[in-house]
Design a protein around this motif. Structure first.
Motif, PDB file in Angstrom:
ATOM      1  N   ALA A   1      94.836  40.172 -45.286  1.00  0.00           N
ATOM      2  CA  ALA A   1      94.593  39.316 -46.447  1.00  0.00           C
ATOM      3  C   ALA A   1      94.635  37.837 -46.048  1.00  0.00           C
ATOM      4  O   ALA A   1      93.781  37.042 -46.476  1.00  0.00           O
ATOM      5  N   HIS A   2      95.597  37.458 -45.227  1.00  0.00           N
ATOM      6  CA  HIS A   2      95.713  36.062 -44.795  1.00  0.00           C
ATOM      7  C   HIS A   2      94.465  35.603 -44.042  1.00  0.00           C
ATOM      8  O   HIS A   2      94.010  34.462 -44.214  1.00  0.00           O
ATOM      9  N   LEU A   3      93.891  36.473 -43.237  1.00  0.00           N
ATOM     10  CA  LEU A   3      92.723  36.117 -42.436  1.00  0.00           C
ATOM     11  C   LEU A   3      91.407  36.250 -43.202  1.00  0.00           C
ATOM     12  O   LEU A   3      90.344  35.982 -42.653  1.00  0.00           O
ATOM     13  N   GLY A   4      91.484  36.680 -44.449  1.00  0.00           N
ATOM     14  CA  GLY A   4      90.279  36.814 -45.257  1.00  0.00           C
ATOM     15  C   GLY A   4      89.454  38.042 -44.940  1.00  0.00           C
ATOM     16  O   GLY A   4      88.290  38.143 -45.351  1.00  0.00           O
ATOM     17  N   LEU A   5      90.051  39.000 -44.243  1.00  0.00           N
ATOM     18  CA  LEU A   5      89.332  40.236 -43.928  1.00  0.00           C
ATOM     19  C   LEU A   5      89.297  41.179 -45.119  1.00  0.00           C
ATOM     20  O   LEU A   5      88.432  42.059 -45.199  1.00  0.00           O
ATOM     21  N   THR A   6      90.246  41.013 -46.026  1.00  0.00           N
ATOM     22  CA  THR A   6      90.312  41.813 -47.247  1.00  0.00           C
ATOM     23  C   THR A   6      90.746  40.913 -48.393  1.00  0.00           C
ATOM     24  O   THR A   6      91.126  39.756 -48.186  1.00  0.00           O
ATOM     25  N   ALA A   7      90.714  41.468 -49.591  1.00  0.00           N
ATOM     26  CA  ALA A   7      91.271  40.763 -50.744  1.00  0.00           C
ATOM     27  C   ALA A   7      92.790  40.646 -50.588  1.00  0.00           C
ATOM     28  O   ALA A   7      93.404  41.317 -49.748  1.00  0.00           O
ATOM     29  N   HIS A   8      93.389  39.789 -51.410  1.00  0.00           N
ATOM     30  CA  HIS A   8      94.838  39.587 -51.333  1.00  0.00           C
ATOM     31  C   HIS A   8      95.573  40.898 -51.588  1.00  0.00           C
ATOM     32  O   HIS A   8      96.517  41.238 -50.873  1.00  0.00           O
ATOM     33  N   ARG A   9      95.150  41.623 -52.590  1.00  0.00           N
ATOM     34  CA  ARG A   9      95.730  42.943 -52.850  1.00  0.00           C
ATOM     35  C   ARG A   9      94.873  43.974 -52.131  1.00  0.00           C
ATOM     36  O   ARG A   9      93.669  44.094 -52.393  1.00  0.00           O
ATOM     37  N   ASN A  10      95.476  44.717 -51.236  1.00  0.00           N
ATOM     38  CA  ASN A  10      94.675  45.638 -50.431  1.00  0.00           C
ATOM     39  C   ASN A  10      95.370  46.958 -50.143  1.00  0.00           C
ATOM     40  O   ASN A  10      94.927  47.723 -49.293  1.00  0.00           O
ATOM     41  N   LEU A  11      96.474  47.235 -50.861  1.00  0.00           N
ATOM     42  CA  LEU A  11      97.193  48.491 -50.678  1.00  0.00           C
ATOM     43  C   LEU A  11      97.169  49.309 -51.967  1.00  0.00           C
ATOM     44  O   LEU A  11      97.181  48.743 -53.064  1.00  0.00           O
ATOM     45  N   PRO A  12      97.164  50.630 -51.852  1.00  0.00           N
ATOM     46  CA  PRO A  12      97.139  51.479 -53.052  1.00  0.00           C
ATOM     47  C   PRO A  12      98.488  51.474 -53.761  1.00  0.00           C
ATOM     48  O   PRO A  12      99.526  51.629 -53.110  1.00  0.00           O
ATOM     49  N   LEU A  13      98.477  51.270 -55.055  1.00  0.00           N
ATOM     50  CA  LEU A  13      99.714  51.357 -55.814  1.00  0.00           C
ATOM     51  C   LEU A  13     100.269  52.775 -55.727  1.00  0.00           C
ATOM     52  O   LEU A  13      99.503  53.735 -55.674  1.00  0.00           O
ATOM     53  N   PRO A  14     101.604  52.921 -55.619  1.00  0.00           N
ATOM     54  CA  PRO A  14     102.630  51.931 -55.952  1.00  0.00           C
ATOM     55  C   PRO A  14     102.993  50.953 -54.826  1.00  0.00           C
ATOM     56  O   PRO A  14     103.915  50.154 -55.008  1.00  0.00           O
ATOM     57  N   LEU A  15     102.319  51.004 -53.680  1.00  0.00           N
ATOM     58  CA  LEU A  15     102.627  50.061 -52.604  1.00  0.00           C
ATOM     59  C   LEU A  15     102.214  48.661 -53.028  1.00  0.00           C
ATOM     60  O   LEU A  15     101.044  48.424 -53.344  1.00  0.00           O
ATOM     61  N   ARG A  16     103.132  47.733 -53.010  1.00  0.00           N
ATOM     62  CA  ARG A  16     102.852  46.382 -53.496  1.00  0.00           C
ATOM     63  C   ARG A  16     102.786  45.352 -52.385  1.00  0.00           C
ATOM     64  O   ARG A  16     102.548  44.181 -52.640  1.00  0.00           O
ATOM     65  N   GLY A  17     103.012  45.752 -51.160  1.00  0.00           N
ATOM     66  CA  GLY A  17     102.901  44.799 -50.071  1.00  0.00           C
ATOM     67  C   GLY A  17     104.084  43.849 -50.021  1.00  0.00           C
ATOM     68  O   GLY A  17     105.093  44.015 -50.714  1.00  0.00           O
TER      69      GLY A  17
END
Length: 299
Positions: free
Chosen positions: A263-279
């Motif tokens: 997410a930091h490098l812009g390779l994905t959106a900020h939210r990129n894990l399946p819930l319930p995983l919140r990162g």
């Protein structure tokens, strides 16, 4: 295919709950361009256990389509044998070069449960299979006896083992012991990125790599050094990446860290894990970003 660097990318799943197919395709294409030896789609980093059959089949197809000829190994683990067989069928139909199977369960599994699973799955496979030994996530521990039995099954081509002993002599002895047990057609692969240099230097054939899926260049540098017998250089590269290994240890594994990095490098959106995983929270994400800058790890 079951040698060198096998890179396992994230499967980005933004807030709407659907796989970000464009971002995933770009991640796979990036790995192919870097020159990895194989790509592991739908591994633990790929969040396979959180996806439906249809989502997994689609991810497998995208991986193969965007791998530019690099072999793709697709994870097929699931709770029920019927679901594993379906995932194996979908992976083969997608054009995967191999599959990766972990014994996933809610109830504790016995050795006979696991042997029966692999026996039934390999009987219907037309492509090679990697045995995925990951006791931290599956809570199942393979014995050497079970390794030996499974390695005799058709299509078994590699075993993805956990971290080896810290002592280099003990690590090499462990790999040599496994080689005496296994057919010469079955390769030994190391997992646990912090132990990769030690495993490759000890004689493992392949590194099944988390960071290879996000940062293929340093992972390739480490792998190629070990393959060329430049063992000290491989260890130095691993030591250089120690702040990343420390982050993995701090956060109970690699998934949340590589998700924050992507997410930091812009390779994905900020939210990129399946819930319930919140990162990771904001503070920890900032720490990940600082480590990436210190290590000069960029997109």
């Amino acid at each position: 295919m079951f040698t060198g660097l096998s890179a396992f990318p994230l499967t980005p799943i933004p807030g709407n709950g659907s796989v970000d197919e464009k971002a995933f395709a770009a991640l796979v294409h990036r790995l192919a361009g870097a020159g990895v030896d194989s790509i592991g789609a739908l591994g633990s980093t790929g969040s396979y256990a959180y996806l439906t059959r249809e989502e997994r089949a689609r991810v497998a197809r995208i991986a193969v389509e965007h791998a530019d000829g690099v072999p793709v190994i697709v994870g097929i683990g699931a709770l029920r044998t019927r679901q594993v067989l379906q995932a194996a069928e979908d992976a083969q139909n997608a054009g995967a070069s191999g599959v990766l199977l972990a014994p996933v369960s809610y109830q504790p599994l016995t050795d006979e449960d696991v042997f029966g699973l692999f026996k039934e799955v390999t009987a219907s496979l037309s492509i090679p299979l990697v045995i995925y030994d990951n006791p931290r996530t599956t809570h199942f521990t393979f014995t050497d006896e079970l390794y030996t039995r499974l390695a005799r099954l058709p299509q078994v081509a590699s075993i993805k083992i956990p971290a080896l002993p810290d002592d280099p002599t003990e690590a090499r002895a462990r790999v040599q012991h496994l080689r005496r047990l296994l057919p010469h057609t079955v390769t030994v692969g190391i997992s646990g990125d912090a132990a990769a240099a030690r495993g490759l230097n000890a004689g493992c054939d392949v590194w099944y790599s988390v960071i290879g899926g996000s940062f293929p260049e340093p992972a390739l540098a480490l792998t190629r050094a070990a393959q060329a017998g430049r063992h000290e250089h491989a260890l130095e590269e691993s030591q250089r990446l120690q702040p990343l290994w420390d982050l993995f240890a701090q956060h109970g594994g690699s998934l949340r860290v590589v998700a924050a990095a992507a997410a930091h490098l812009g390779l994905t959106a900020h939210r990129n894990l399946p819930l319930p995983l919140r990162g990771l929270d904001t503070k920890d994400c900032a720490h990940v970003a600082t480590v990436l800058e210190q290590l000069q790890l960029h997109a």
